[in-house]
Design a protein around this motif. Structure first.
Motif, mmCIF file in Angstrom:
data_model
loop_
_atom_site.group_PDB
_atom_site.id
_atom_site.type_symbol
_atom_site.label_atom_id
_atom_site.label_comp_id
_atom_site.label_asym_id
_atom_site.label_seq_id
_atom_site.Cartn_x
_atom_site.Cartn_y
_atom_site.Cartn_z
ATOM 1 N N PHE A 57 10.845 19.894 -11.182
ATOM 2 C CA PHE A 57 9.921 19.677 -9.897
ATOM 3 C C PHE A 57 8.534 19.278 -9.761
ATOM 4 C CE2 PHE A 57 13.296 22.679 -7.211
ATOM 5 C CZ PHE A 57 14.520 21.872 -7.443
ATOM 6 N N PRO A 58 7.456 19.858 -10.405
ATOM 7 C CA PRO A 58 6.403 19.482 -10.376
ATOM 8 C C PRO A 58 6.178 17.847 -11.141
ATOM 9 C CG PRO A 58 6.242 21.668 -11.208
ATOM 10 C CD PRO A 58 7.826 21.207 -11.198
ATOM 11 N N LEU A 59 6.741 17.594 -12.106
ATOM 12 C CA LEU A 59 7.039 16.312 -12.643
ATOM 13 C C LEU A 59 7.685 15.032 -12.193
ATOM 14 C CD1 LEU A 59 6.972 17.663 -16.356
ATOM 15 C CD2 LEU A 59 5.116 16.663 -15.124
ATOM 16 N N VAL A 60 8.715 15.693 -11.305
ATOM 17 C CA VAL A 60 9.738 14.591 -10.632
ATOM 18 C C VAL A 60 8.838 14.202 -9.507
ATOM 19 C CG1 VAL A 60 11.562 15.290 -9.704
ATOM 20 C CG2 VAL A 60 12.162 15.707 -11.840
ATOM 21 N N ARG A 61 8.378 16.019 -8.557
ATOM 22 C CA ARG A 61 8.159 15.474 -7.654
ATOM 23 C C ARG A 61 6.565 13.832 -7.775
ATOM 24 N NH1 ARG A 61 6.473 13.378 -3.555
ATOM 25 N NH2 ARG A 61 5.803 14.305 -1.557
ATOM 26 N N LEU A 62 5.209 14.444 -8.991
ATOM 27 C CA LEU A 62 4.686 13.297 -8.685
ATOM 28 C C LEU A 62 4.945 11.840 -9.415
ATOM 29 C CD1 LEU A 62 1.487 13.432 -9.738
ATOM 30 C CD2 LEU A 62 2.464 14.048 -12.371
ATOM 31 N N LEU A 63 6.155 11.824 -10.187
ATOM 32 C CA LEU A 63 6.640 10.312 -10.384
ATOM 33 C C LEU A 63 6.982 9.785 -8.909
ATOM 34 C CD1 LEU A 63 8.388 10.870 -13.723
ATOM 35 C CD2 LEU A 63 6.852 9.985 -13.870
ATOM 36 N N VAL A 64 8.138 10.377 -7.934
ATOM 37 C CA VAL A 64 8.011 10.422 -7.072
ATOM 38 C C VAL A 64 7.048 9.596 -6.098
ATOM 39 C CG1 VAL A 64 9.291 10.596 -4.432
ATOM 40 C CG2 VAL A 64 10.637 11.504 -6.435
ATOM 41 N N ALA A 65 6.312 10.005 -5.617
ATOM 42 C CA ALA A 65 4.909 9.987 -5.370
ATOM 43 C C ALA A 65 4.388 8.829 -5.757
ATOM 44 C CB ALA A 65 3.738 10.989 -5.243
ATOM 45 N N ALA A 66 4.104 8.663 -7.443
ATOM 46 C CA ALA A 66 3.538 7.529 -8.267
ATOM 47 C C ALA A 66 4.355 6.535 -8.296
ATOM 48 C CB ALA A 66 3.081 8.169 -9.033
ATOM 49 N N PHE A 67 5.810 6.409 -7.614
ATOM 50 C CA PHE A 67 6.223 5.271 -8.053
ATOM 51 C C PHE A 67 7.197 4.513 -6.664
ATOM 52 C CE2 PHE A 67 6.022 5.893 -12.563
ATOM 53 C CZ PHE A 67 5.485 5.169 -12.778
ATOM 54 N N ALA A 68 6.614 5.623 -5.965
ATOM 55 C CA ALA A 68 7.993 5.273 -4.545
ATOM 56 C C ALA A 68 7.164 3.711 -3.532
ATOM 57 C CB ALA A 68 7.627 6.203 -3.353
ATOM 58 N N PRO A 69 5.949 3.796 -3.510
ATOM 59 C CA PRO A 69 4.908 2.609 -3.537
ATOM 60 C C PRO A 69 5.750 0.876 -3.902
ATOM 61 C CG PRO A 69 3.435 3.918 -3.449
ATOM 62 C CD PRO A 69 4.423 4.813 -3.863
ATOM 63 N N GLY A 70 6.598 1.626 -4.750
ATOM 64 C CA GLY A 70 6.717 0.362 -5.210
ATOM 65 C C GLY A 70 5.735 0.093 -6.866
ATOM 66 N N LEU A 71 6.627 -1.287 -8.080
ATOM 67 C CA LEU A 71 5.648 -1.351 -8.930
ATOM 68 C C LEU A 71 4.504 -1.941 -8.260
ATOM 69 C CD1 LEU A 71 8.222 -1.924 -11.125
ATOM 70 C CD2 LEU A 71 6.982 0.466 -11.077
ATOM 71 N N ASP A 72 4.348 -2.809 -7.844
ATOM 72 C CA ASP A 72 3.483 -3.621 -7.474
ATOM 73 C C ASP A 72 2.159 -2.650 -7.100
ATOM 74 O OD1 ASP A 72 4.310 -6.038 -7.552
ATOM 75 O OD2 ASP A 72 5.216 -6.106 -5.613
ATOM 76 N N ALA A 73 1.854 -2.121 -5.822
ATOM 77 C CA ALA A 73 1.344 -1.111 -5.613
ATOM 78 C C ALA A 73 0.873 0.051 -6.397
ATOM 79 C CB ALA A 73 1.518 0.550 -4.712
ATOM 80 N N PHE A 74 1.939 0.092 -7.563
ATOM 81 C CA PHE A 74 1.414 0.835 -9.003
ATOM 82 C C PHE A 74 0.523 0.004 -9.656
ATOM 83 C CE2 PHE A 74 1.804 2.557 -13.553
ATOM 84 C CZ PHE A 74 1.340 3.569 -13.519
#
Length: 589
Positions: A57-74
């Motif tokens: 759960f913690p790892l999935v939540r972190l990945l979702v928050a990092a990549f949800a805005p899109g790769l350009d934002a990352f």
């Protein structure tokens, strides 16, 4: 002829006759009814649910928050000037400090593990103590040792001129202390590698005319290559995620690594920066993962499987033994004793910068932090409560999940072990960000947010330190004689009767040792709680960091000395139980 004719005569039943006890009935009377209704699948469900909640759960939540805005934002976030500079600094200090750790740890492992040097066990404990001591304590001790206000150097007339800069601040100081802090990791790994080298292979090379040193260089070292790679990767990963040393030595000079950049942004702008720092947290994880990938590649490429009938015969140092022993103990004094002595000296002064004399000696700092300061007494209670709670909860969880893991094999066991180890391998700052993302919003049903409470710190400790409790218990279950459980089953005992009354007593010492290791790690922890604490939930690591950051150096030194004493007491207590623990539970054994 009947069986009754050749057997023992049948005794008449009288009021004095005692029927033999039914083992199953006896066991069932001693096991709670609720447990007796459970079946053998329960430990596996405990393992699965724990891994899902604490790791996935913690790892999935972190990945979702990092990549949800899109790769350009990352890419925009990680390409910012501050992010690029912090990334380069993180690579830089992790790389060079890992080389330093490997050099020191390799030399010490060889002298202790492959020669006839005396006092090996005491040396092993001394080498491992820096790993047991919190990084922020190590940084504070070295700052007290080399600064112009060093009480120790002033007392012997070697202090730098007043007003000169402390040489420990900045890049070089961080590399030095990270290297010293993680030397123990290289030492443990390489000593295990030396024990795995078959002694008969070295003797075969000697029989062919090679000298002892030549045989080791051309036969032993290639076998040690996987362990060298693993040691380097461990040091690299640990240096990447270290917060205490770069925070105390780098932030005053604006030399930021990724963990300290994340902390600085959250401390300056609050939780509104969570989406952006989540991207940096993923970047830290990626850098740390490079070390793991290198280890896996080298192990797969170069590892050999040779069964040794006897261990490596220690090399005879001859006339060099005494100089080697003096050199090793001198190195230990420089790396451990001198900084701790400087730390103790600073804690005994009424004001920082004074020389320690009979007139300036005082214990007021200890009285202040232990009895007068509300924040320090609260921090001691918080750290004790959180560390004890995490240790006890993980001890209870590790018993059924350790049993389940010990019964798995093949890819399933590898998968679960990897998932359990992932939160511990992640930098603490990354795990803290994941916990904030999970619990900053009110939870369903109860409608309460855990952010800023004891609960979020406790859950983070459970996630990060689960492997410390699980590993010794799994090893203990694996070493139990399976005939014990089979005998209980033949007597009619159910699974939970066998588990509680036959298996658990045999692994309780290992479970207790794992709980103490969890307590040791959590009691001095800073990296996780640095982002999760709030007013009233301060931990010792947070208070020490805040004291030093605010200029209350003597109070910070007193807090640090107390934590070191707690660590030493627990290490001695654990060492006294070594005969009852599975092999490999204690790293210095």
């Amino acid at each position: 002829m009947s069986d009754q004719t050749i057997g023992a005569p049948t005794l008449p039943r009288t009021r004095h006759h005692v029927e033999p006890k039914d083992p199953a009935k006896s066991l069932s009377q001693r096991v709670p009814f609720a447990l007796s209704r459970m079946d053998a699948s329960t430990p596996y469900w405990v393992l699965v649910v724990t891994v899902v909640l604490l790791a996935i759960f913690p790892l999935v939540r972190l990945l979702v928050a990092a990549f949800a805005p899109g790769l350009d934002a990352f890419w925009t976030e990680i390409s910012r000037t501050a992010s690029v500079r912090a990334t380069i600094n993180t690579f830089d200090v992790a790389l060079w400090s890992s080389f330093l750790s490997l050099s020191l740890g390799g030399l010490l492992a060889f002298l202790v593990g492959a020669t006839d040097m005396r006092g090996k066990r005491l040396l092993s404990v001394a080498f491992l103590l820096p790993l047991m001591i919190a990084p922020q304590v190590t940084a504070l001790a070295w700052l007290q040792l080399f600064g112009p206000s060093s009480a120790l150097l002033q007392s012997i007339g070697l202090a730098p001129p007043p007003g000169s800069a402390n040489p420990m601040y900045g890049r070089e100081g961080i590399i030095l202390l990270l290297g010293v802090q993680h030397t123990a990791l290289a030492f443990i790994t390489l000593r295990a590698g030396l024990r795995a080298i078959p002694g008969d292979v070295i003797e075969a090379a000697r029989a062919c005319g090679a000298s002892s040193w030549r045989a080791f260089s051309f036969v032993g070292l290639p076998m040690l290559a996987p362990f060298l790679a693993a040691a380097f990767a461990l040091c690299f990963v640990s240096s990447t995620g270290n917060f205490g040393i770069p925070a105390l030595l780098g932030m005053p000079e604006n030399f930021l690594t990724l963990p300290t950049l994340i902390y600085q942004r959250l401390a300056s702008f609050g939780t509104g920066m969570i989406p952006r720092v989540a991207t940096l947290a993923v970047l830290v994880s990626f850098i740390a993962g490079i070390g793991t990938i290198i280890t896996a590649f080298v192990l797969a490429r170069y590892a050999t499987r040779i069964e040794a009938d006897k261990p490596l015969t220690p090399f005879t140092l001859g006339r060099f033994r005494l100089p080697a022993e003096v050199g090793v103990w001198t190195l230990n004094a420089l790396l451990l004793v001198a900084p701790l002595t400087a730390l103790i000296a600073a804690s005994l002064l009424p004001s920082y910068g004074m020389a320690l004399t009979a007139e300036t000696f005082t214990l007021n700092n200890y009285v202040e932090v232990l009895f007068r300061q509300d924040v320090t007494t609260r921090a001691f209670m918080n750290s004790f409560m959180l560390a004890s709670g995490a240790a006890l909860i993980l001890m209870a969880i590790s018993l059924p999940s350790g049993y389940a893991l010990s019964r798995l094999s093949g890819r399933r066991r590898v998968l679960f072990e990897a998932l359990v180890e992932t939160p511990y391998a992640l930098p603490g700052i990354v795990l803290a960000i994941a916990m904030i993302l999970l619990f900053i919003r009110p939870l369903p049903l109860i409608g309460v947010s855990l952010y800023g409470t004891y609960a979020i710190i406790l859950i983070a400790y459970l996630s990060s330190f689960y492997i410390l409790a699980l590993r010794p218990v799994t090893a203990a279950f694996s070493q139990l004689d399976p005939r014990l459980e089979e005998a209980a089953a033949m007597c009619g005992a159910g699974f939970w009767q066998r588990f509680n009354l036959v298996l658990v007593p045999g692994v309780l010492p290992a479970a207790a040792a794992g709980a103490v290791l969890v307590f040791l790690t959590a009691f001095n922890e800073l990296t996780i709680s640095a982002l999760l604490w709030s007013s009233g939930t301060e931990t010792l690591g947070v208070v020490l960091f805040n004291f030093e950051d605010g200029g209350y150096t003597t109070l910070a030194s007193a807090v640090a000395v107390v934590t070191v004493i707690v660590v030493l007491v627990l290490v001695i207590a654990l060492d006294s139980l070594h005969q009852r623990l599975p092999k490999g539970t204690l790293p210095w054994r």
